[in-house]
Design a protein around this motif. Structure first.
Motif, PDB file in Angstrom:
ATOM      1  N   PRO A   1      36.243  24.381  61.977  1.00  0.00           N
ATOM      2  CA  PRO A   1      34.963  24.759  62.514  1.00  0.00           C
ATOM      3  C   PRO A   1      33.864  24.632  61.487  1.00  0.00           C
ATOM      4  O   PRO A   1      33.034  24.060  61.746  1.00  0.00           O
ATOM      5  CB  PRO A   1      35.391  26.086  62.663  1.00  0.00           C
TER       6      PRO A   1
ATOM      7  N   TYR B   1      33.150  20.864  61.551  1.00  0.00           N
ATOM      8  CA  TYR B   1      32.512  20.711  62.842  1.00  0.00           C
ATOM      9  C   TYR B   1      31.004  21.353  62.877  1.00  0.00           C
ATOM     10  O   TYR B   1      30.281  20.570  63.534  1.00  0.00           O
ATOM     11  CB  TYR B   1      33.345  21.389  63.987  1.00  0.00           C
TER      12      TYR B   1
ATOM     13  N   LEU C   1      27.649  19.195  63.827  1.00  0.00           N
ATOM     14  CA  LEU C   1      26.672  19.738  65.093  1.00  0.00           C
ATOM     15  C   LEU C   1      25.445  19.660  64.488  1.00  0.00           C
ATOM     16  O   LEU C   1      24.340  19.664  65.510  1.00  0.00           O
ATOM     17  CB  LEU C   1      27.184  21.031  65.202  1.00  0.00           C
TER      18      LEU C   1
ATOM     19  N   MET D   1      20.597  35.276  59.423  1.00  0.00           N
ATOM     20  CA  MET D   1      21.459  35.316  60.142  1.00  0.00           C
ATOM     21  C   MET D   1      20.982  35.648  61.708  1.00  0.00           C
ATOM     22  O   MET D   1      21.626  35.411  62.714  1.00  0.00           O
ATOM     23  CB  MET D   1      22.704  36.389  59.723  1.00  0.00           C
TER      24      MET D   1
ATOM     25  N   PHE E   1      22.510  31.885  70.521  1.00  0.00           N
ATOM     26  CA  PHE E   1      23.202  32.471  71.345  1.00  0.00           C
ATOM     27  C   PHE E   1      22.161  33.046  72.520  1.00  0.00           C
ATOM     28  O   PHE E   1      22.574  33.585  73.502  1.00  0.00           O
ATOM     29  CB  PHE E   1      24.186  33.460  70.830  1.00  0.00           C
TER      30      PHE E   1
ATOM     31  N   GLY F   1      22.333  27.120  59.658  1.00  0.00           N
ATOM     32  CA  GLY F   1      23.799  27.525  58.627  1.00  0.00           C
ATOM     33  C   GLY F   1      23.755  26.435  57.626  1.00  0.00           C
ATOM     34  O   GLY F   1      24.246  27.153  56.400  1.00  0.00           O
TER      35      GLY F   1
ATOM     36  N   PHE G   1      29.522  32.398  57.892  1.00  0.00           N
ATOM     37  CA  PHE G   1      29.664  32.737  59.227  1.00  0.00           C
ATOM     38  C   PHE G   1      28.613  31.937  60.020  1.00  0.00           C
ATOM     39  O   PHE G   1      28.899  31.497  61.142  1.00  0.00           O
ATOM     40  CB  PHE G   1      29.404  34.370  59.475  1.00  0.00           C
ATOM     41  N   ALA G   2      27.233  31.956  59.397  1.00  0.00           N
ATOM     42  CA  ALA G   2      26.314  31.212  60.363  1.00  0.00           C
ATOM     43  C   ALA G   2      26.621  29.841  60.935  1.00  0.00           C
ATOM     44  O   ALA G   2      26.225  29.413  61.965  1.00  0.00           O
ATOM     45  CB  ALA G   2      24.952  31.095  59.456  1.00  0.00           C
ATOM     46  N   LEU G   3      27.436  29.153  59.800  1.00  0.00           N
ATOM     47  CA  LEU G   3      27.916  27.648  60.245  1.00  0.00           C
ATOM     48  C   LEU G   3      29.009  27.602  60.856  1.00  0.00           C
ATOM     49  O   LEU G   3      29.103  26.659  61.864  1.00  0.00           O
ATOM     50  CB  LEU G   3      28.137  27.025  58.714  1.00  0.00           C
ATOM     51  N   VAL G   4      29.825  28.658  60.862  1.00  0.00           N
ATOM     52  CA  VAL G   4      31.381  28.628  61.690  1.00  0.00           C
ATOM     53  C   VAL G   4      31.266  29.354  62.813  1.00  0.00           C
ATOM     54  O   VAL G   4      31.900  28.840  63.742  1.00  0.00           O
ATOM     55  CB  VAL G   4      32.189  29.342  60.474  1.00  0.00           C
ATOM     56  N   ILE G   5      30.434  30.172  63.186  1.00  0.00           N
ATOM     57  CA  ILE G   5      30.558  30.828  64.299  1.00  0.00           C
ATOM     58  C   ILE G   5      30.175  30.005  65.525  1.00  0.00           C
ATOM     59  O   ILE G   5      30.704  29.985  66.623  1.00  0.00           O
ATOM     60  CB  ILE G   5      29.399  32.053  64.453  1.00  0.00           C
ATOM     61  N   ILE G   6      29.353  29.184  65.612  1.00  0.00           N
ATOM     62  CA  ILE G   6      28.910  28.076  66.786  1.00  0.00           C
ATOM     63  C   ILE G   6      30.049  27.190  66.959  1.00  0.00           C
ATOM     64  O   ILE G   6      30.534  27.239  68.094  1.00  0.00           O
ATOM     65  CB  ILE G   6      27.542  27.225  66.581  1.00  0.00           C
ATOM     66  N   PRO G   7      30.689  26.487  65.960  1.00  0.00           N
ATOM     67  CA  PRO G   7      31.776  25.719  66.408  1.00  0.00           C
ATOM     68  C   PRO G   7      32.912  26.443  66.791  1.00  0.00           C
ATOM     69  O   PRO G   7      33.750  26.068  67.932  1.00  0.00           O
ATOM     70  CB  PRO G   7      32.285  25.115  64.936  1.00  0.00           C
ATOM     71  N   LEU G   8      33.344  27.760  66.396  1.00  0.00           N
ATOM     72  CA  LEU G   8      34.521  28.602  66.724  1.00  0.00           C
ATOM     73  C   LEU G   8      34.083  28.832  68.219  1.00  0.00           C
ATOM     74  O   LEU G   8      34.905  28.868  68.952  1.00  0.00           O
ATOM     75  CB  LEU G   8      34.186  29.887  66.005  1.00  0.00           C
ATOM     76  N   PHE G   9      32.668  29.354  68.656  1.00  0.00           N
ATOM     77  CA  PHE G   9      32.418  29.430  69.765  1.00  0.00           C
ATOM     78  C   PHE G   9      32.900  28.436  70.995  1.00  0.00           C
ATOM     79  O   PHE G   9      33.506  28.514  71.777  1.00  0.00           O
ATOM     80  CB  PHE G   9      31.085  29.909  69.866  1.00  0.00           C
ATOM     81  N   LEU G  10      32.331  27.311  70.404  1.00  0.00           N
ATOM     82  CA  LEU G  10      32.669  25.880  71.239  1.00  0.00           C
ATOM     83  C   LEU G  10      34.159  25.713  71.397  1.00  0.00           C
ATOM     84  O   LEU G  10      34.676  25.408  72.576  1.00  0.00           O
ATOM     85  CB  LEU G  10      31.881  24.683  70.783  1.00  0.00           C
TER      86      LEU G  10
ATOM     87  N   LEU H   1      36.735  27.773  71.140  1.00  0.00           N
ATOM     88  CA  LEU H   1      37.289  28.994  71.988  1.00  0.00           C
ATOM     89  C   LEU H   1      37.033  28.732  73.063  1.00  0.00           C
ATOM     90  O   LEU H   1      37.726  29.183  74.157  1.00  0.00           O
ATOM     91  CB  LEU H   1      37.105  30.308  71.368  1.00  0.00           C
TER      92      LEU H   1
ATOM     93  N   VAL I   1      29.758  37.909  69.579  1.00  0.00           N
ATOM     94  CA  VAL I   1      29.672  36.502  70.017  1.00  0.00           C
ATOM     95  C   VAL I   1      30.540  36.213  71.145  1.00  0.00           C
ATOM     96  O   VAL I   1      30.059  35.579  72.130  1.00  0.00           O
ATOM     97  CB  VAL I   1      29.426  35.614  68.770  1.00  0.00           C
TER      98      VAL I   1
END
Lengths: 308, 277
Positions: A43, A46, A50, A263, A271, A283, B118-127, B129, B215
């Motif tokens: 991620p 990724y 992105l 954040m 979101f 990010g 977290f700011a960078l990881v949450i969007i890809p994780l969301f996609l 999952l 999220v």
């Protein structure tokens, strides 16, 4: 500090370092390695990718590479830089008082005082609480009518009190106080560890030589404490810069964006408005800043090693 | 001697200051949780409720699906803790006993993960999952929590493994025990208390976590306790203080209890880590 374990008993397999994993040990490592690669390293890469696309939620056209367009937009996004500035203010504003207060508490807990156990247990409470609860709890304290803070101010005859979390001038200081409260345990415990690592005989020797408390602190305590202090300060700064839940619950970034940490901004962008690519670029910028801080810390640590 | 005495006095004064600062918000939360509406509306709030009541707790359960939320939190936290420990223990063993390149890389990753973006990881994780159809599912959340808990779990466990003397393992090997038997019958029992402490720490982290849950969990019946708590705040941020305090107090109890049990071990582990690293 570092590398102390090299060559120590338990080092096991001789010089090592040549092979990736000891033969037969792969099956021990893979169960942890695969989730790490898939759900954390993956991620991360990724996410960086992105940032160079126009990815959005719920859009029908395919996502396109747009080069550095997101970053160019970000450069002119005053709202983002406002939040960035607030994030830095908040991180510094929390980290420094937190460190000083924790240092004081750690020094006290290291003394042979009665009720030390009580302070020790209480100091742990903020650590054990969900951040959301910490936020809710302080909202009850800050509540303009029914909160204990304004009531205390009225009781002391200091005026009527105010709506701390909604005031343009008071909101950021008010959330900073909560940040300090919430993060004190980790810092205190780390510093206490450093203190307990200082040989007691040195203190006694210095005291015998007639060194006052301040001189003993400067010449004996601080040099031994410095590596731990540096590490925990760098970590707290990073944790604070990245924080979300506390301020989300306390003010949700208000009033008028005065407490909108990066954040919170990135979360809304991704979101609420569905701007995945743009938020990923944010990010990236945040990570770049954190990397600089980590680098500074490492340099400081190396230099500290030379001093010693 | 005089200065010595006044120094002691000022130390106690400082300690008192800390006690007040650390305790008063928590005491206020408890006090608010037990106050009847009449006292909550009063312009001159009191520290101790004159008419303590449990009505706020009842109302909190009526207003929000607290039981479901607690169950979701429990599943997520237990699942994350068990899986994290199961996969971290073997890796921690390798990291502690074998000085390979991978072990070094893993140690480096543990350090870096403390600054994890977290700011960078949450969007890809969301996609990711979402593509796996694991959005709005506690299973997806558990996967995230496992990876999130791994660095600290590894850190603690490596310390515990190092504390087991290699001589014991060597002695078993001399006695003819195979590698696996040595691990199972000699090392594992000695590690057990450390593994339990690590699991409980992972449990607390997951129980308290908010950002990923916010999220990844969309519908109220899937949400965990911290997310459901924010529903009490309402859209305008104006909340019913009593039920809010009651629910918040309840949500804290499990982690407080667990933390009290393992406090020494966690601080001990952190002390060891801070000194050694």
């Amino acid at each position: 500090m570092k590398r102390s374990a090299r060559g120590a008993p338990g080092g096991g397999d001789g010089p090592g370092g040549g092979r990736l994993v000891d033969h037969g040990a792969w099956f021990l490592v893979l169960p942890a390695l695969i989730p790490i690669l898939v759900l954390s390293v993956g991620p991360l890469l990724y996410g960086i990718a992105l940032a160079f696309t126009d990815s959005q939620s719920g859009r029908t056209e395919p996502t396109q590479w747009i080069g550095t367009l997101n970053f160019q937009d970000l450069l002119h996004d005053t709202l983002f830089w406002d939040s960035f500035r607030i994030g830095l203010l908040w991180a510094v504003g929390v980290t420094i008082p937190q460190f000083l207060l924790a240092l004081g508490l750690a020094l006290l807990l290291n003394e042979n005082l009665r009720f030390r156990w009580l302070a020790r247990s209480l100091a742990i409470i903020p650590w054990a609480m969900p951040e959301v609860v910490v936020g809710i709890m302080w909202r009850l304290v800050y509540n303009p009518d029914a909160g204990i803070l304004n009531e205390t101010i009225r009781d002391l005859g200091l005026g009527e009190g105010r709506d701390w979390l909604s005031g343009l001038a008071t909101a950021l200081p008010a959330v900073i106080v909560v940040g300090v409260w919430a993060g004190m345990p980790q810092t205190t415990v780390a510093l206490l560890a450093g203190l307990q690592n200082t040989p007691h005989e040195l203190h006694e020797a210095a005291a015998m030589d007639g060194a006052g408390a301040w001189r003993r602190f400067r010449t004996v305590t601080w040099p031994a404490l410095k590596p731990v202090a540096l590490a925990i300060t760098a970590l707290s700064f990073i944790w604070n810069f990245n924080s979300f839940a506390l301020v989300y619950v306390l003010t949700n970034g208000g009033p008028g964006g005065r407490t909108r940490l990066p954040m919170l901004f990135a979360y809304e962008e991704a979101f609420r408005y569905g701007q995945f690519g743009y938020a990923a670029a944010m990010g990236c910028v945040m990570v770049a800043v954190i990397s600089v801080i980590l680098a500074l810390y490492l340099v400081g640590r190396l230099r500290g090693g030379e001093d010693a | 001697m005089r200065t010595r005495k006044s120094a002691r006095a000022s130390q106690y004064l400082a300690l008192l200051g800390y006690l007040v600062f650390l305790a008063f918000p928590f005491l206020w939360l408890i006090s608010t949780a037990f106050k009847p509406p009449r006292e909550l509306g009063s312009l001159h709030p009191t520290w101790i409720p004159k008419d303590p009541t449990l009505a706020n707790f009842r109302q909190a359960f009526d207003e929000q699906p607290l039981l479901d939320a607690a169950l979701n939190s429990l599943i997520a936290a237990v699942g994350a803790a068990v899986i994290a420990v199961l996969i971290a223990t073997p890796m921690a063993y390798v990291m502690a006993r074998h000085r390979t390149r991978l072990a070094k890389a893993a140690t480096g990753w543990v350090v870096v993960s403390q600054a994890f973006p977290f700011a960078l990881v949450i969007i890809p994780l969301f996609l990711v999952l979402k593509n796996l159809r694991l959005i709005n599912s506690v299973a997806g959340l558990i996967m995230v929590y496992v990876v999130w808990a791994l660095p600290f779990a590894l850190w603690m466990l490596v310390g515990y493994v190092r504390a087991v003397p290699t001589e014991l393992e060597e002695a078993a090997a001399v006695d003819g025990a195979g590698k696996v038997r040595t691990l199972v019958s000699i090392t594992a029992p000695l590690l057990a208390p450390g593994i339990v402490a690590t699991a409980l720490f992972a449990f607390i982290s997951a129980w308290n976590e908010f950002f990923f849950a916010l999220v990844l969990l969309k519908t109220p019946e899937k949400q965990t306790l911290p997310v459901v708590l924010t529903h009490f705040l309402g859209a305008e941020g104006v909340a019913d203080l009593g039920p809010l305090a009651a629910a918040a107090f309840l949500a804290t109890l499990p982690s407080l209890v667990v933390f009290a049990v393992i406090q020494k071990r966690i601080t001990g582990g952190m002390l060891a880590g801070a000194v050694k690293s």
